[in-house]
Design a protein around this motif. Structure first.
Motif, PDB file in Angstrom:
ATOM      1  N   VAL A 112       1.037  -1.001  -0.134  1.00 17.61           N
ATOM      2  CA  VAL A 112       0.211  -0.015  -0.371  1.00 17.61           C
ATOM      3  C   VAL A 112       0.562   1.227  -0.497  1.00 17.61           C
ATOM      4  N   GLN A 113       1.652   1.367   0.072  1.00 17.26           N
ATOM      5  CA  GLN A 113       2.926   2.319   0.924  1.00 17.26           C
ATOM      6  C   GLN A 113       3.609   3.237  -0.994  1.00 17.26           C
ATOM      7  N   HIS A 114       3.759   1.914  -1.896  1.00 16.01           N
ATOM      8  CA  HIS A 114       4.046   2.517  -2.866  1.00 16.01           C
ATOM      9  C   HIS A 114       2.948   3.396  -3.665  1.00 16.01           C
ATOM     10  N   GLU A 117      -1.092   7.107   0.778  1.00 17.51           N
ATOM     11  CA  GLU A 117      -0.747   7.571   2.501  1.00 17.51           C
ATOM     12  C   GLU A 117      -1.966   7.361   3.450  1.00 17.51           C
ATOM     13  N   LYS A 118      -1.121   7.665   4.996  1.00 19.71           N
ATOM     14  CA  LYS A 118      -2.000   7.430   5.695  1.00 19.71           C
ATOM     15  C   LYS A 118      -2.230   8.700   5.870  1.00 19.71           C
ATOM     16  N   ALA A 119      -4.570   8.307   6.570  1.00 18.15           N
ATOM     17  CA  ALA A 119      -4.720  10.177   6.441  1.00 18.15           C
ATOM     18  C   ALA A 119      -5.503   9.576   7.870  1.00 18.15           C
ATOM     19  N   ASP A 120      -5.284  10.167   8.436  1.00 14.76           N
ATOM     20  CA  ASP A 120      -6.669   9.974  10.085  1.00 14.76           C
ATOM     21  C   ASP A 120      -6.140   8.376  10.061  1.00 14.76           C
ATOM     22  N   ASP A 121      -5.603   7.667  10.163  1.00 16.42           N
ATOM     23  CA  ASP A 121      -4.972   6.287  10.106  1.00 16.42           C
ATOM     24  C   ASP A 121      -6.360   5.326   8.938  1.00 16.42           C
ATOM     25  N   VAL A 122      -6.496   6.127   7.378  1.00 18.04           N
ATOM     26  CA  VAL A 122      -6.906   5.312   6.507  1.00 18.04           C
ATOM     27  C   VAL A 122      -5.772   5.459   5.254  1.00 18.04           C
ATOM     28  N   ASN A 123      -5.432   5.016   4.733  1.00 21.24           N
ATOM     29  CA  ASN A 123      -5.077   5.055   3.345  1.00 21.24           C
ATOM     30  C   ASN A 123      -5.541   4.648   2.687  1.00 21.24           C
ATOM     31  N   VAL A 124      -5.346   6.358   1.913  1.00 21.99           N
ATOM     32  CA  VAL A 124      -5.827   7.349   0.805  1.00 21.99           C
ATOM     33  C   VAL A 124      -4.891   7.271  -0.540  1.00 21.99           C
TER      34      VAL A 124
END
Length: 173
Positions: A112-114, A117-124
């Protein structure tokens, strides 16, 4: 060599480096364990272990070496001279295969890091991260590497063994 880099070539290097007496199954197993240990994620481990477990039996001494965690075009001496500028935007590749006919193949396992990005503990989803990745892919291809990507998800929740075996069978043929 013209045969590409085979597992036995890598095992010979391991033998020389560690001043071992002979290439036997124990030496090859120790090398396998050392390479496996440097893998970061479960999907990378599944790809690596499936490849070696299946194709070492099928190809024997003709098995191409699947080298994990390779830094391409990295030299610590010239890195200092470049003052932090990288020759490639992404120098570390998940896996490298050097096949006969001088085919250089990079295999990436994307978590997912590819692409997010994390925003409020959610991947966006991140268009910027994705753009950086595809830009780096183009640069790599322009330097003569073939590039294949696997999604971490497909190596976690799919039929990993079948997927990996089919991919490498087609690639090697």
């Amino acid at each position: 060599p013209s045969t590409g880099l085979l597992w036995d070539d890598l095992a010979q290097w391991w033998l020389d480096r560690n001043k071992l007496q002979k290439i036997d199954n124990k030496a090859k197993n120790d090398l396998y364990k050392r390479l496996y240990k440097c893998l970061y994620s479960e999907p990378e481990k599944k790809l690596f272990s499936t490849y070696y477990n299946h194709f070492s039996k099928v190809l024997g001494d003709k098995l191409p070496a699947l080298i994990p965690q390779v830094y391409l075009h990295y030299d610590p001496y010239t890195a200092r001279e470049l003052n932090g500028v990288k020759r490639l935007p992404r120098q570390r590749m998940d896996f490298l295969l050097l096949l006969s006919s001088y085919q250089r193949i990079v295999i990436e396992v994307d978590g997912v890091q590819h692409y997010s990005e994390k925003a409020d503990d959610v991947n966006v989803a991140s268009p910027e991260l994705y753009s950086d990745m595809v830009s780096a892919d183009r640069e790599l291809r322009l330097r003569g590497y073939e590039l294949y990507r696997f999604g971490g998800y497909e190596l976690t929740y799919g039929n990993t063994e079948e997927l990996v075996i089919n991919f490498f069978t087609n690639l090697i043929q």
